[in-house]
Design a protein around this motif. Structure first.
Motif, PDB file in Angstrom:
ATOM      1  N   ALA A  96       0.824  -1.206   0.000  1.00 40.10           N
ATOM      2  CA  ALA A  96       0.000   0.000   0.000  1.00 40.10           C
ATOM      3  C   ALA A  96       0.855   1.251   0.000  1.00 40.10           C
ATOM      4  O   ALA A  96       1.977   1.253   0.485  1.00 40.10           O
ATOM      5  CB  ALA A  96      -0.890  -0.006   1.236  1.00 40.10           C
ATOM      6  N   ARG A  97       0.311   2.292  -0.519  1.00 43.21           N
ATOM      7  CA  ARG A  97       0.869   3.633  -0.376  1.00 43.21           C
ATOM      8  C   ARG A  97       0.129   4.244   0.824  1.00 43.21           C
ATOM      9  O   ARG A  97      -0.878   4.927   0.667  1.00 43.21           O
ATOM     10  CB  ARG A  97       0.651   4.449  -1.637  1.00 43.21           C
ATOM     11  CG  ARG A  97       1.384   3.892  -2.840  1.00 43.21           C
ATOM     12  CD  ARG A  97       1.158   4.798  -4.062  1.00 43.21           C
ATOM     13  NE  ARG A  97       1.785   4.254  -5.229  1.00 43.21           N
ATOM     14  CZ  ARG A  97       3.057   4.459  -5.575  1.00 43.21           C
ATOM     15  NH1 ARG A  97       3.827   5.203  -4.830  1.00 43.21           N
ATOM     16  NH2 ARG A  97       3.552   3.918  -6.666  1.00 43.21           N
ATOM     17  N   PHE A  98       0.646   3.922   2.020  1.00 47.21           N
ATOM     18  CA  PHE A  98      -0.056   4.259   3.252  1.00 47.21           C
ATOM     19  C   PHE A  98      -0.313   5.755   3.404  1.00 47.21           C
ATOM     20  O   PHE A  98      -1.404   6.168   3.782  1.00 47.21           O
ATOM     21  CB  PHE A  98       0.698   3.738   4.475  1.00 47.21           C
ATOM     22  CG  PHE A  98       0.592   2.260   4.651  1.00 47.21           C
ATOM     23  CD1 PHE A  98      -0.612   1.664   5.003  1.00 47.21           C
ATOM     24  CD2 PHE A  98       1.693   1.450   4.453  1.00 47.21           C
ATOM     25  CE1 PHE A  98      -0.720   0.306   5.154  1.00 47.21           C
ATOM     26  CE2 PHE A  98       1.604   0.081   4.595  1.00 47.21           C
ATOM     27  CZ  PHE A  98       0.392  -0.498   4.956  1.00 47.21           C
ATOM     28  N   PHE A  99       0.684   6.578   3.134  1.00 46.09           N
ATOM     29  CA  PHE A  99       0.502   8.014   3.319  1.00 46.09           C
ATOM     30  C   PHE A  99      -0.532   8.567   2.345  1.00 46.09           C
ATOM     31  O   PHE A  99      -1.313   9.447   2.687  1.00 46.09           O
ATOM     32  CB  PHE A  99       1.831   8.764   3.204  1.00 46.09           C
ATOM     33  CG  PHE A  99       2.764   8.438   4.338  1.00 46.09           C
ATOM     34  CD1 PHE A  99       2.433   8.758   5.639  1.00 46.09           C
ATOM     35  CD2 PHE A  99       3.959   7.778   4.101  1.00 46.09           C
ATOM     36  CE1 PHE A  99       3.282   8.450   6.694  1.00 46.09           C
ATOM     37  CE2 PHE A  99       4.812   7.466   5.145  1.00 46.09           C
ATOM     38  CZ  PHE A  99       4.482   7.800   6.440  1.00 46.09           C
ATOM     39  N   LYS A 100      -0.546   8.024   1.138  1.00 47.16           N
ATOM     40  CA  LYS A 100      -1.554   8.441   0.159  1.00 47.16           C
ATOM     41  C   LYS A 100      -2.942   8.036   0.649  1.00 47.16           C
ATOM     42  O   LYS A 100      -3.881   8.826   0.585  1.00 47.16           O
ATOM     43  CB  LYS A 100      -1.261   7.813  -1.196  1.00 47.16           C
ATOM     44  CG  LYS A 100      -2.301   8.133  -2.232  1.00 47.16           C
ATOM     45  CD  LYS A 100      -1.677   8.707  -3.450  1.00 47.16           C
ATOM     46  CE  LYS A 100      -2.728   8.966  -4.486  1.00 47.16           C
ATOM     47  NZ  LYS A 100      -2.723  10.318  -4.927  1.00 47.16           N
ATOM     48  N   ALA A 101      -3.068   6.809   1.163  1.00 49.31           N
ATOM     49  CA  ALA A 101      -4.362   6.331   1.664  1.00 49.31           C
ATOM     50  C   ALA A 101      -4.829   7.175   2.847  1.00 49.31           C
ATOM     51  O   ALA A 101      -6.003   7.538   2.931  1.00 49.31           O
ATOM     52  CB  ALA A 101      -4.264   4.857   2.059  1.00 49.31           C
ATOM     53  N   ILE A 102      -3.917   7.515   3.743  1.00 51.82           N
ATOM     54  CA  ILE A 102      -4.273   8.356   4.884  1.00 51.82           C
ATOM     55  C   ILE A 102      -4.747   9.728   4.396  1.00 51.82           C
ATOM     56  O   ILE A 102      -5.734  10.270   4.891  1.00 51.82           O
ATOM     57  CB  ILE A 102      -3.085   8.487   5.859  1.00 51.82           C
ATOM     58  CG1 ILE A 102      -2.872   7.149   6.571  1.00 51.82           C
ATOM     59  CG2 ILE A 102      -3.317   9.601   6.874  1.00 51.82           C
ATOM     60  CD1 ILE A 102      -1.576   7.054   7.348  1.00 51.82           C
ATOM     61  N   GLY A 103      -4.065  10.256   3.397  1.00 54.31           N
ATOM     62  CA  GLY A 103      -4.477  11.535   2.823  1.00 54.31           C
ATOM     63  C   GLY A 103      -5.868  11.474   2.211  1.00 54.31           C
ATOM     64  O   GLY A 103      -6.677  12.387   2.376  1.00 54.31           O
ATOM     65  N   VAL A 104      -6.153  10.379   1.508  1.00 54.18           N
ATOM     66  CA  VAL A 104      -7.482  10.202   0.912  1.00 54.18           C
ATOM     67  C   VAL A 104      -8.532  10.132   2.016  1.00 54.18           C
ATOM     68  O   VAL A 104      -9.576  10.792   1.945  1.00 54.18           O
ATOM     69  CB  VAL A 104      -7.526   8.938   0.019  1.00 54.18           C
ATOM     70  CG1 VAL A 104      -8.955   8.581  -0.359  1.00 54.18           C
ATOM     71  CG2 VAL A 104      -6.682   9.139  -1.226  1.00 54.18           C
ATOM     72  N   LEU A 105      -8.263   9.343   3.057  1.00 52.85           N
ATOM     73  CA  LEU A 105      -9.226   9.207   4.152  1.00 52.85           C
ATOM     74  C   LEU A 105      -9.458  10.541   4.865  1.00 52.85           C
ATOM     75  O   LEU A 105     -10.599  10.878   5.197  1.00 52.85           O
ATOM     76  CB  LEU A 105      -8.764   8.140   5.137  1.00 52.85           C
ATOM     77  CG  LEU A 105      -8.853   6.702   4.624  1.00 52.85           C
ATOM     78  CD1 LEU A 105      -8.191   5.745   5.601  1.00 52.85           C
ATOM     79  CD2 LEU A 105     -10.301   6.307   4.368  1.00 52.85           C
ATOM     80  N   ARG A 106      -8.406  11.293   5.089  1.00 51.46           N
ATOM     81  CA  ARG A 106      -8.568  12.611   5.730  1.00 51.46           C
ATOM     82  C   ARG A 106      -9.380  13.549   4.842  1.00 51.46           C
ATOM     83  O   ARG A 106     -10.201  14.321   5.324  1.00 51.46           O
ATOM     84  CB  ARG A 106      -7.214  13.205   6.057  1.00 51.46           C
ATOM     85  CG  ARG A 106      -6.578  12.544   7.254  1.00 51.46           C
ATOM     86  CD  ARG A 106      -5.308  13.224   7.652  1.00 51.46           C
ATOM     87  NE  ARG A 106      -4.747  12.575   8.831  1.00 51.46           N
ATOM     88  CZ  ARG A 106      -3.489  12.659   9.191  1.00 51.46           C
ATOM     89  NH1 ARG A 106      -2.644  13.375   8.484  1.00 51.46           N
ATOM     90  NH2 ARG A 106      -3.060  12.042  10.273  1.00 51.46           N
ATOM     91  N   GLY A 107      -9.142  13.476   3.549  1.00 45.78           N
ATOM     92  CA  GLY A 107      -9.916  14.293   2.616  1.00 45.78           C
ATOM     93  C   GLY A 107     -11.391  13.926   2.635  1.00 45.78           C
ATOM     94  O   GLY A 107     -12.262  14.801   2.605  1.00 45.78           O
TER      95      GLY A 107
END
Length: 133
Positions: A52-63
């Motif tokens: 996974a691209r964890f930081f990207k996923a976290i960014g998507v979830l925060r968005g």
């Protein structure tokens, strides 16, 4: 007269807020984002060649969370939705149908093939994944 207009405007805003809070599931763009993150997670868990691209996923979830809050959903509404077993099961069933429609079985090979396909297409799901091998 001015007070009446303010009361009517306030009532309209409150009515919109109340109807908007019926269910996060009905917020199509938020639901699509949660689906992408969830399926990317399933691919990552079931395919050892993809991470996974964890930081990207976290960014998507925060968005997605910011989007929900801007539409009047409370932190509690969002948390309940994300922790809902019924919602998780609904998204898993949708992922299963998606995999079947794409012609991939729910095996490690199927998850890997789907992951590679999503990465190659540069889809919302693929953007959350990367090949490790």
């Amino acid at each position: 007269m001015r007070r009446v207009m303010i009361a009517v405007a306030f009532g309209c805003v409150m009515a919109q807020g109340a109807s908007a809070q019926s269910s996060l599931r009905e917020e199509r763009d938020i639901d699509e984002g949660l689906f992408a993150v969830g399926l990317a997670h399933e691919i990552r868990e079931n395919c050892p060649a993809i991470s996974a691209r964890f930081f990207k996923a976290i960014g998507v979830l925060r968005g997605l969370e910011r989007m929900a809050r801007s539409r009047g959903y409370s932190e509690d509404d969002i948390r309940k939705h994300l922790k809902s077993d019924a919602e998780k099961e609904r998204l898993r069933a949708r992922a299963s149908r998606y995999m079947d429609a794409q012609g991939f079985g729910q095996t490690p090979e199927g998850y890997c093939a789907l992951g590679r396909s999503e990465i190659a297409q540069k889809s919302n799901i693929g953007a959350l994944l990367r090949l490790t091998n």
